[in-house]
Design a protein around this motif. Structure first.
Motif, PDB file in Angstrom:
ATOM      1  N   TYR A 131       0.835  -1.207   0.000  1.00 51.38           N
ATOM      2  CA  TYR A 131       0.000   0.000   0.000  1.00 51.38           C
ATOM      3  C   TYR A 131       0.868   1.255   0.000  1.00 51.38           C
ATOM      4  O   TYR A 131       0.566   2.226  -0.720  1.00 51.38           O
ATOM      5  N   MET A 136      -1.425  -1.327  -4.370  1.00 45.11           N
ATOM      6  CA  MET A 136      -2.809  -1.749  -4.149  1.00 45.11           C
ATOM      7  C   MET A 136      -3.559  -0.636  -3.440  1.00 45.11           C
ATOM      8  O   MET A 136      -2.955   0.262  -2.857  1.00 45.11           O
ATOM      9  N   THR A 137      -4.881  -0.707  -3.540  1.00 44.08           N
ATOM     10  CA  THR A 137      -5.712   0.305  -2.904  1.00 44.08           C
ATOM     11  C   THR A 137      -5.777   0.062  -1.398  1.00 44.08           C
ATOM     12  O   THR A 137      -5.327  -0.969  -0.890  1.00 44.08           O
ATOM     13  N   GLU A 140      -7.883  -3.066  -0.548  1.00 44.18           N
ATOM     14  CA  GLU A 140      -7.137  -4.292  -0.846  1.00 44.18           C
ATOM     15  C   GLU A 140      -6.040  -4.526   0.184  1.00 44.18           C
ATOM     16  O   GLU A 140      -5.774  -5.661   0.585  1.00 44.18           O
ATOM     17  N   GLU A 143      -7.648  -5.854   3.404  1.00 43.34           N
ATOM     18  CA  GLU A 143      -8.029  -7.260   3.253  1.00 43.34           C
ATOM     19  C   GLU A 143      -6.808  -8.170   3.303  1.00 43.34           C
ATOM     20  O   GLU A 143      -6.832  -9.241   3.933  1.00 43.34           O
ATOM     21  N   ALA A 144      -5.710  -7.746   2.644  1.00 45.51           N
ATOM     22  CA  ALA A 144      -4.502  -8.571   2.638  1.00 45.51           C
ATOM     23  C   ALA A 144      -3.845  -8.602   4.013  1.00 45.51           C
ATOM     24  O   ALA A 144      -3.384  -9.656   4.475  1.00 45.51           O
TER      25      ALA A 144
END
Length: 259
Positions: A131, A136-137, A140, A143-144
């Motif tokens: 990030y 990634m947003t 995302e 969540e990861a």
């Protein structure tokens, strides 16, 4: 060489966890299109229009939600089990304020960081760093980064506790990996409480035996007015020191998480 306490290293260890938890709170708020509220007005000069600066309700809601950060920090890590075991140990020894609450909390916090280090490093690797590198947003990344915590919590949660909250929520999942955080979190905390009290029960047994022996000896000697706790306390402390009790307790707590 004497080890020095370095606040920077503590902040570096806690930073991934704080970012992940704050992001989990922020993610639902970021999806909402909330209006702004005026904070203050700037008048650059005569004859020019006013410039109004706004503080959005999203930031206001986020700052309010951050008050739940300490509770989430305790409930999603090994902190709950550790601090309960330490409290039961102090009660079993018969000590009221030694070690003090501040010492126990600090010890529990550092032991929690030691146990959670692999989880924090994994969350930092798969969520935070991508990030920060704009790979990634934010959703995302959340969540990861939440996956390592979810795996940790699932590994420590009993199936009976998980099934209980699934029935209470009237939800069914194909596999444990599909369980939502809102079901997994209370099941995890319940399992942690059960495990902590089981360890505490085992800790109480040797100290209880010492109390019973001392009370029997005093009664046989006719010294019924003398409190057995006063006599048994030095023997319990001596036993705890001779068996290297603190190392055994910390080693047992770390081993209970598979370390």
């Amino acid at each position: 060489m004497t080890a020095r306490f370095e606040p920077a290293r503590l902040l570096e260890a806690l930073f991934p966890l704080l970012i992940v938890i704050a992001a989990m709170v922020w993610a639902p708020l970021a999806q909402a299109d909330l209006p702004g509220i005026p904070a203050f007005t700037v008048e650059p000069g005569a004859g020019e229009g006013q410039q109004e600066y706004s503080v959005t309700l999203q930031i206001l809601a986020l700052m309010t939600a951050l008050t739940f950060l300490p509770a989430m920090l305790m409930m999603m890590t090994s902190f709950t089990r550790i601090i309960i075991v330490f409290s039961i140990l102090r009660q079993a020894l018969g000590l009221q304020s030694a070690p003090s609450n501040q010492i126990l909390l600090g010890l529990a916090l550092f032991l929690t960081i030691f146990i959670m280090k692999p989880v924090l490093e994994e969350a930092n690797r798969v969520g935070l760093q991508p990030y920060l590198q704009e790979e990634m947003t934010s959703l995302e990344a959340v969540e990861a980064a939440s996956e390592p915590f979810k795996k940790f919590m699932l590994a420590q949660t009993r199936e009976s506790d998980l099934g209980l909250f699934m029935r209470m929520a009237d939800e069914q999942f194909v596999s444990p990996e599909d369980v939502t955080f809102w079901v997994l979190l209370p099941a995890f905390v319940t399992s942690e409480l059960k495990t902590a009290f089981q360890i505490g029960f085992i800790l109480f047994i040797p100290f209880l035996i010492i109390d019973m022996v001392v009370a029997s000896v005093l009664m046989a000697m006719g010294m019924m007015m003398l409190s057995p706790i006063i006599i048994s306390l030095p023997f319990k402390i001596m036993l705890f020191v001779l068996v290297d009790g603190w190392a055994l307790i910390m080693g047992t707590l770390a081993a209970s998480y598979g370390l």
